[in-house]
Scaffold this motif. Structure first.
Motif, PDB file in Angstrom:
ATOM      1  N   THR A   1       1.807  15.032   8.672  1.00  0.00           N
ATOM      2  CA  THR A   1       2.510  14.227   7.672  1.00  0.00           C
ATOM      3  C   THR A   1       1.783  12.908   7.468  1.00  0.00           C
ATOM      4  N   ARG A   2       1.576  12.548   6.228  1.00  0.00           N
ATOM      5  CA  ARG A   2       0.857  11.317   5.913  1.00  0.00           C
ATOM      6  C   ARG A   2       1.663  10.082   6.308  1.00  0.00           C
ATOM      7  N   ARG A   3       0.980   9.130   6.961  1.00  0.00           N
ATOM      8  CA  ARG A   3       1.624   7.871   7.305  1.00  0.00           C
ATOM      9  C   ARG A   3       1.723   6.992   6.057  1.00  0.00           C
ATOM     10  N   THR A   4       2.680   6.109   6.036  1.00  0.00           N
ATOM     11  CA  THR A   4       2.871   5.224   4.894  1.00  0.00           C
ATOM     12  C   THR A   4       1.891   4.057   4.929  1.00  0.00           C
TER      13      THR A   4
ATOM     14  N   ASP B   1       2.991   2.658  -4.843  1.00  0.00           N
ATOM     15  CA  ASP B   1       4.338   2.118  -4.638  1.00  0.00           C
ATOM     16  C   ASP B   1       4.479   1.492  -3.250  1.00  0.00           C
ATOM     17  N   GLU B   2       3.876   2.137  -2.251  1.00  0.00           N
ATOM     18  CA  GLU B   2       4.002   1.653  -0.879  1.00  0.00           C
ATOM     19  C   GLU B   2       3.329   0.290  -0.670  1.00  0.00           C
TER      20      GLU B   2
ATOM     21  N   ASN C   1       0.460  11.743  -4.873  1.00  0.00           N
ATOM     22  CA  ASN C   1       0.118  11.027  -3.649  1.00  0.00           C
ATOM     23  C   ASN C   1      -0.393   9.614  -3.943  1.00  0.00           C
TER      24      ASN C   1
ATOM     25  N   SER D   1       2.770   1.181   3.671  1.00  0.00           N
ATOM     26  CA  SER D   1       3.618   0.003   3.462  1.00  0.00           C
ATOM     27  C   SER D   1       3.327  -1.132   4.447  1.00  0.00           C
ATOM     28  N   SER D   2       2.734  -0.818   5.601  1.00  0.00           N
ATOM     29  CA  SER D   2       2.418  -1.865   6.573  1.00  0.00           C
ATOM     30  C   SER D   2       1.363  -2.839   6.046  1.00  0.00           C
TER      31      SER D   2
ATOM     32  N   ASP E   1       2.421   7.420  -5.060  1.00  0.00           N
ATOM     33  CA  ASP E   1       3.260   7.057  -3.914  1.00  0.00           C
ATOM     34  C   ASP E   1       2.623   5.939  -3.097  1.00  0.00           C
ATOM     35  N   ILE E   2       1.298   6.036  -2.885  1.00  0.00           N
ATOM     36  CA  ILE E   2       0.600   4.991  -2.124  1.00  0.00           C
ATOM     37  C   ILE E   2       0.649   3.667  -2.879  1.00  0.00           C
TER      38      ILE E   2
ATOM     39  N   ASP F   1      -4.183   9.163   4.996  1.00  0.00           N
ATOM     40  CA  ASP F   1      -3.866   7.991   5.816  1.00  0.00           C
ATOM     41  C   ASP F   1      -5.011   7.610   6.755  1.00  0.00           C
TER      42      ASP F   1
END
Length: 349
Positions: free
Chosen positions: A207-210, A280-281, A274, A212-213, A277-278, A170
């Motif tokens: 913990t990795r931040r998303t 998808d975000e 990972n 999605s922003s 997931d990114i 992140d």
């Protein structure tokens, strides 16, 4: 200062051949007129011969497309903005990546090749370049100068072992948000595409931040996986070392990052989960580079069909065809030929 040149619209091969044929026809018209006039077997006048010869010659010059070359700082660019974010953590020196062939190369070299393919895939777009390790840094602000992005990729250096504090995926989020937001505010109608190139490894305890922003600013995005799931040993990276050519990425071979638990060289593995997931975000697509997979075909379907004119510091030349004066001359000659034909036809009635 303006210059005159020929720039055939059909290309020099086809245009040159066609112009040559027209020139030959012009010469053939003169020779035929002279032969028939000598034999007294033609009623063609000198004016008609001159007129028809000029039509052939004018058409030949038009095919060669006479043009004016002038310097300009204006450039039409596509309204597509590509943000490139490249991982420069120490694990990117591992030599377990492949890019379009079976040859094993370092992950950072695969990332460099990927950047080059992206700039080729968007030849008229604008680009911004970000590298991230312990933090994200905007190295190249938005620019239509693709060679500047290629040079940036070629000179990327990895984060040295002495400052590394573990990989955190992140790390580029804050800089990506600032960059994407500024692009969106400056060019609200542009299509913004993100390419995030990394091995996907997360070794930080946090913990990795998303991501999605970023969705509110992006039209499309790709996460690009470099490396292998089998992994490889991590070279020790000295300060300021460019790992472009060596297998280890350091000046001294066989110097590896050691696993504190085992005392043996640590192994870095690409983490596809990972990266997926990114993807998808950001509502994007995950692409794994490999033997047969490159970024040559990974082009966004959201590319803009709009264009805008911008001013650049670099001066370039613009070639402008100037065919209209010849077109007027040819039209007058054709009108003259038509008039002469009508007069002759009426006399024969």
């Amino acid at each position: 200062m303006n210059g005159f040149t020929f720039s055939p619209a059909l290309g020099w091969v086809a245009g040159g051949l066609l112009a040559g044929v027209l020139a030959v026809l012009a010469v053939a018209e003169i020779m035929q007129f002279a032969r028939r006039r000598k034999a007294g077997a033609s009623d063609e006048t000198i004016a008609a011969c001159v007129r028809r010869t000029l039509m052939m010659l004018v058409a030949a010059v038009m095919v060669l497309t006479p043009s004016v070359v002038a310097p300009t700082t204006s450039r039409a660019i596509n309204a597509t903005d590509v943000i490139l974010a490249v991982d420069v953590t120490g694990s990117m020196a591992v030599t377990d990546a492949r890019y379009g062939s079976g040859e094993a190369i370092s992950r950072i070299d695969a990332a460099r090749k990927a950047v080059h393919d992206v700039t080729k895939s968007y030849p008229d777009a604008s680009f911004a370049a970000i590298r991230f390790g312990a933090s994200g840094t905007l190295d190249v602000p938005l620019t239509p100068d693709a060679p500047a992005i290629d040079n940036w990729a070629d000179t990327l250096t990895l984060e040295s072992t002495s400052v590394s504090a573990g990989s955190s995926l992140d790390a580029p989020i804050d800089q990506l948000l600032i960059t994407a937001k500024s692009i969106r505010e400056a060019h609200p109608d542009d299509a913004i595409v993100l390419y995030l190139i990394s091995d996907g490894e997360q070794t930080s305890d946090k913990t990795r931040r998303t991501f999605s922003s970023l969705r509110r600013y992006l039209d499309d995005g790709f996460t690009i996986g470099v490396g292998s799931t089998e992994g490889g040993k991590i070279p020790a990276i000295a300060d300021g070392v460019n790992t472009g050519g060596s297998a280890t990425g350091s000046d001294t071979a066989d110097q590896w990052i050691l696993d504190p638990d085992t005392g043996e060289p640590g192994v870095s593995k690409m983490d596809e989960k990972n990266l997926k997931d990114i993807a998808d975000e950001i509502s994007g697509t995950y692409v794994k580079l490999g033997d047969s997979q490159t970024l040559a075909d990974a082009v966004s379907s959201k590319v803009s069909d709009q264009w805008r004119v911008t001013s650049t510091v670099k001066e370039r030349t613009r070639t402008t065809p100037v065919v209209w004066p010849l077109a007027i001359v040819l039209a007058l000659l054709l009108a003259w030929e038509l008039g002469a034909w009508i007069v002759t036809s009426r006399r024969l009635l």
